[in-house]
Enzyme design. Structure first.
Site, PDB file in Angstrom:
ATOM      1  N   LYS A  29      -6.319   4.844   8.095  1.00 57.98           N
ATOM      2  CA  LYS A  29      -4.942   5.624   7.673  1.00 57.98           C
ATOM      3  C   LYS A  29      -5.371   7.191   7.489  1.00 57.98           C
ATOM      4  O   LYS A  29      -4.581   7.883   7.869  1.00 57.98           O
ATOM      5  CB  LYS A  29      -4.771   5.320   6.295  1.00 57.98           C
ATOM      6  CG  LYS A  29      -3.983   3.549   6.166  1.00 57.98           C
ATOM      7  CD  LYS A  29      -3.590   3.091   5.015  1.00 57.98           C
ATOM      8  CE  LYS A  29      -3.158   1.792   4.935  1.00 57.98           C
ATOM      9  NZ  LYS A  29      -2.811   1.224   3.682  1.00 57.98           N
ATOM     10  N   SER A  51       0.787  -1.153  -0.072  1.00 58.12           N
ATOM     11  CA  SER A  51      -0.188  -0.063  -0.089  1.00 58.12           C
ATOM     12  C   SER A  51       0.932   1.318  -0.142  1.00 58.12           C
ATOM     13  O   SER A  51       0.243   2.379  -0.203  1.00 58.12           O
ATOM     14  CB  SER A  51      -1.043   0.063   1.217  1.00 58.12           C
ATOM     15  OG  SER A  51      -0.295  -0.054   2.326  1.00 58.12           O
TER      16      SER A  51
END
Length: 818
Positions: free
Chosen positions: A708, A665
């Site tokens: 996040k 990611s």
């Protein structure tokens, strides 16, 4: 900043796109007290239609090997749903048979198993106990009867008369020939006689030789006759004892005939029981003395079977292994501790005279016995963790019989006297519950697994967020509240639970099927409603439950943020920097996860085309992370050096990272930092980035997008939001957004932004404020664009490589030498 305003980049998402609200007005009830249950059948299976189909198929399929493995995450309601369906199916079936173990009179080490109709095992046990009690009265009375004593005395008298007649004949024969039959300490003997007296030896020697010879010959003849007669005595005794035994059997037969006839009449429809009762009658006839007072002899105690005040009669007991008395339908057994003995049964021992001994009364049932004819449910992991349990279960299912055998006995390691109980036929459905990884490991590594467990029920951890499923979720919440005596929930509280169910799966288009978590949320909301003195659970109580749960778990998150605010961990949230960017990671602590900003830096220089991932070099980066770095290297080479060598040496690192890094990611984040370093274009530190990249520069979806974003938001808010802060996410992750209320409010106020990015060029334009630029017809990038500056830098590196590859003149002169 004026150039940034003109640069083309994606617009930030509106606040409405950051959180999908569940409108309470769309729910067709006021409180959950109005919602009705479905009745006595299995409850609604939230999002588990495929699993329910598999369960019903496995239950209905009666052929061999169609046992069920239920795979899915813990907390998705697998066990309850399975038990509900098994209970419904079991109720429609007849009660299973009873099983008992009884003495095998022919071979005591191999007890016999008897199948009885449901509920009859205890009846047979009581009947046999009553029989023994009656025999204890009837037999002594029979042996004390006058007729028995007279007949016994006659037999004994006849035997005595037979012996006396034989010896009297010998005595008369001896007397007729002048010889006396005398008794000595060693037995009977012969000697010459004179009248009624035995002739002394000295007088015998004075007799004429002819007389002595005649007497000796007669004594030898009589001695042979005496010895022959004495040899017949044991036979006569055996004949007498045989006649006494026949008499005893006859007496016993007459004494117990009416008892056995009555008992057989009660069990006339079961041939196996009748055969057993016939064996009991024969054994009682042979062992009638056991029923007489004080008849337990020491030799009987050494037979290797337990004894006590009723030890003589243990062999007539009935060991009830399984009794279905009072049961309705087939059994459903949940085995929570599936050890090998708990599964297939065991033979227990008792210490007696310093030795471990056993008999059929010490055979104990296992869960296979209790579930026989029905359904057995077990946790697959627990089953595999106990030695021998898995192999013995497979053997039982394969052979379709339950064979009780200890591991030591099976491996030949036991020297203790043991039993070999007759195997019991097995007919049941086994359901194993486990996680998907365990199912796939068994499928791959155990060839027998696929043959024995042909049906899998795959429980999903999420479902579509549709009106139907929302309604089912509301009904489940209402059913839980009624079942556990909780306060009803109003529609606003249910709407908030629906929103949290989407948040739990990180997808605004889906709902969580992790019913354990949702049930805990309802219970905690009820607690806070009680603290507030409310009679109804409302949305504020649900919100407080969510906040309190997070509060209990977020100590580590607060500690990480404090390190950043104190400057111990360097994370910039303002200004610009070349080759430096804020990445986003997710830390998981049990079921609690949170986002953590991390600083990614890149340095470039002239080299041989290597992009060095420092994390991988020091073995802190996992294989997926390494794959992401290789993909961005491939993108870099294919875009900027498709026909020329890439004369670049670059290093990438996660600064102040002291643990392992895994996942791809951050691959786009690393690429942004690398392009910034090559173009010498500063990146806005008020932005953070997440997303993986493919070889064509497309930004791909990642997991944990909500955590996040919130992790970077918390840091920026603590330092002060000024409208410049935001996060770049893959455009494919937009449907997954279910951000916290404070993040949504900040976005609505223009203080924080979330940008959906589709490709690298969009991300670079947003991060640097300069357009990335596209190739024109000549294959060149526009002047001043990021791509143009990157290509120029790489071209300079290439020219430097060419210069270094030119060989020097032999005379040592330089290029401009005369």
């Amino acid at each position: 900043m004026s150039k940034r305003k003109k640069a083309a980049h994606p617009e930030s998402l509106p606040a409405s796109a950051l959180y999908r609200v569940c409108d309470p007005s769309l729910l067709d009830f006021t409180t959950t007290a109005e919602l009705q249950d479905d009745g006595d059948g299995p409850g609604p299976a939230l999002g588990q239609e495929r699993a329910v189909e598999a369960i019903r198929f496995a239950i209905g399929m009666r052929h061999r090997g169609f046992n069920l493995f239920a795979l899915g995450e813990e907390g998705t309601g697998r066990r309850n749903l399975i038990l509900d369906h098994l209970g419904e199916a079991a109720a429609a079936r007849p009660a299973s048979d009873d099983w008992v173990y009884v003495e095998n009179f022919a071979e005591a080490a191999k007890p016999r198993a008897l199948r009885l109709p449901a509920g009859r095992a205890r009846v047979l046990e009581r009947d046999m106990a009553h029989l023994v009690e009656e025999l204890g009265h009837a037999l002594p009375a029979a042996f004390e009867a006058e007729d028995y004593r007279v007949r016994r005395q006659m037999i004994e008298a006849e035997a005595k008369q037979q012996r006396e007649t034989a010896f009297t004949a010998i005595q008369e024969d001896a007397e007729a020939h002048g010889i006396a039959l005398v008794r000595t300490p060693t037995g009977l003997g012969l000697a010459p006689s004179k009248g009624d007296e035995v002739l002394p030896p000295d007088e015998f020697k004075q007799l004429p030789e002819e007389t002595q010879a005649r007497l000796r010959a007669e004594m030898e003849r009589l001695q042979q006759r005496l010895e022959s007669t004495i040899k017949l005595v044991p036979r006569w005794d055996r004949d007498m004892r045989g006649r006494l035994r026949e008499l005893e059997r006859e007496v016993v037969g007459h004494a117990i005939a009416h008892l056995m006839d009555d008992l057989k009449g009660d069990w006339a429809e079961l041939p196996e029981v009748l055969a057993y009762l016939d064996e009991v009658a024969r054994d009682v006839a042979l062992s009638a003395q056991d029923f007489l007072p004080e008849s337990e002899e020491p030799e009987r105690r050494a037979e290797g079977r337990p004894h006590g005040h009723d030890g003589r009669f243990r062999r007539y007991r009935v060991n009830v292994l399984v009794c279905r008395e009072g049961d309705k339908g087939a059994p459903v057994v949940m085995e929570t501790y599936p050890t090998q003995p708990n599964l297939i049964g065991r033979v227990e021992y008792i210490a007696q005279y310093g030795t471990l001994i056993t008999d059929f009364n010490l055979i104990k049932a296992g869960s296979l016995h209790r579930a026989n004819g029905g359904y057995l449910v077990m946790d697959a992991l627990k089953l595999l963790m106990h030695p021998f349990a898995w192999e013995d279960l497979k053997r039982a299912l394969r052979d379709r019989e339950i064979r009780i055998e200890s591991p030591g006995q099976a491996m030949g390691l036991m020297s203790t006297l043991s039993l070999e109980p007759q195997p019991i036929p097995l007919d049941l459905k086994v359901v194993l519950v486990g996680d998907p990884m365990l199912y796939y490991l068994l499928s791959h590594n155990d060839p027998e697994f696929g043959e024995l467990f042909k049906v899998s029920a795959d429980f999903d951890w999420r479902m579509e967020r549709s009106e139907t499923n929302t309604s089912l979720l509301a009904r489940s919440v209402g059913a839980l509240a009624r079942k556990e005596g909780l306060r009803p929930l109003d529609r606003g509280a249910v709407a908030r639970i629906v929103e949290q169910a989407s948040r739990d799966v990180g997808d605004s288009t889906r709902l969580s099927t992790h019913m354990a978590s949702l049930a805990d949320l309802v219970r905690e909301a009820d607690y806070w409603a009680g603290e507030a003195g409310a009679d109804l659970v409302v949305a504020d109580h649900v919100e407080r439950a969510i906040s309190a749960s997070t509060r209990r778990l977020d100590r580590v998150r607060d500690s990480v943020q404090q390190e950043m605010l104190a400057g111990t961990v360097h994370i910039a949230t303002e200004g610009e920097a070349v080759g430096q960017i804020n990445g986003l990671a997710v830390l998981e602590l049990g079921r609690f996860s949170f986002g953590r900003p991390t600083r990614v830096t890149a340095r470039v220089r002239f080299g041989k085309g290597d992009v060095v991932d420092i994390e991988r070099e020091v073995q802190l980066g996992g294989p997926i992370h390494g794959k992401g770095v290789m993909i961005l290297s491939s993108f870099l080479a294919s875009r900027y050096a498709a026909e020329l060598p890439l004369a670049l040496s670059a290093t990438l690192v996660f600064e102040q990272s002291y643990g392992g890094i895994e996942g791809d990611s951050a691959s786009s984040t690393e690429l942004y930092a690398l392009l910034s370093a090559l173009a010498e274009a500063p990146i806005r530190q008020s932005l953070a980035v997440t997303g993986s990249i493919d070889q064509f520069g497309r930004i791909q979806a990642i997991g944990g997008v909500n955590e996040k974003i919130e992790g970077f938001f918390d840091l920026c808010r603590a330092r002060g939001l000024d409208g410049s802060h935001g996060v770049l996410i893959p455009a494919d992750n937009v449907p997954h957004l279910m951000l916290r209320k404070d993040v949504v409010e900040a976005a609505a106020a223009g203080l924080f932004a979330v940008y959906p990015v589709e490709n690298v060029d969009q991300g670079m334009a947003l991060l640097t404020g300069h357009p990335a630029g596209e190739r024109d017809g000549d294959g060149k990038f526009p002047p001043g664009s990021i791509n143009r500056r990157v290509a120029a830098r790489l071209g300079a590196f290439m020219r430097r490589a060419e210069e270094l590859s030119v060989p020097r003149p032999l005379n040592g002169m330089g290029r401009n030498g005369a």
